[in-house]
Design a protein around this motif. Structure first.
Motif, PDB file in Angstrom:
ATOM      1  N   ILE A   1      84.698 -23.120  21.265  1.00 33.63           N
ATOM      2  CA  ILE A   1      85.906 -23.540  20.555  1.00 33.63           C
ATOM      3  C   ILE A   1      85.769 -23.328  19.054  1.00 33.63           C
TER       4      ILE A   1
ATOM      5  N   ARG B   1      86.353 -19.655  18.385  1.00 27.62           N
ATOM      6  CA  ARG B   1      87.781 -19.349  18.512  1.00 27.62           C
ATOM      7  C   ARG B   1      88.553 -19.863  17.300  1.00 27.62           C
TER       8      ARG B   1
ATOM      9  N   GLU C   1      95.826 -26.274  18.876  1.00 28.77           N
ATOM     10  CA  GLU C   1      96.642 -25.757  19.974  1.00 28.77           C
ATOM     11  C   GLU C   1      96.158 -24.388  20.420  1.00 28.77           C
ATOM     12  N   THR C   2      95.849 -23.532  19.473  1.00 25.18           N
ATOM     13  CA  THR C   2      95.374 -22.188  19.791  1.00 25.18           C
ATOM     14  C   THR C   2      94.059 -22.236  20.548  1.00 25.18           C
TER      15      THR C   2
ATOM     16  N   GLY D   1      92.966 -24.832  22.229  1.00 27.42           N
ATOM     17  CA  GLY D   1      93.170 -25.518  23.499  1.00 27.42           C
ATOM     18  C   GLY D   1      92.483 -26.871  23.607  1.00 27.42           C
ATOM     19  N   VAL D   2      92.274 -27.516  22.465  1.00 30.74           N
ATOM     20  CA  VAL D   2      91.661 -28.844  22.461  1.00 30.74           C
ATOM     21  C   VAL D   2      92.456 -29.757  21.527  1.00 30.74           C
TER      22      VAL D   2
END
Length: 89
Positions: free
Chosen positions: A3, A6, A26-27, A29-30
């Motif tokens: 993460i 990313r 959000e991008t 995913g957490v």
């Protein structure tokens, strides 16, 4: 890809845009909380501090290369509201 990796990829790809912690989370995913904690552990910086530092280093590089001669233009592109704020940073 982790993460944190990313998140860094997103920051590097979108540094010139208005980015919020929510956008990055959000991008990736957490949640914002999880991203904030993981990023600080991995890098030693908060997410937004890292973003500001990257913008500042990119702006400094543009000034050094002579790509942009006007300091106000550089400041605005780096996300600062004035050349004074950019100079202080």
């Amino acid at each position: 890809m982790s993460i944190v990796n990313r998140a860094i990829w997103y920051i590097e790809s979108h540094h010139a845009e208005d980015i919020t912690l929510e956008n990055i989370a959000e991008t990736v995913g957490v949640s914002r909380y999880h991203l904030t904690r993981a990023f600080a552990v991995a890098t030693g910086y908060s997410v937004m501090r890292y973003l500001r530092a990257r913008r500042l280093s990119i702006a400094a590089q543009a000034l050094a290369n002579g790509d942009i001669a006007n300091i106000l233009e550089v400041a605005l592109e780096a996300g600062y509201n004035s050349d004074e704020a950019f100079t202080r940073a």
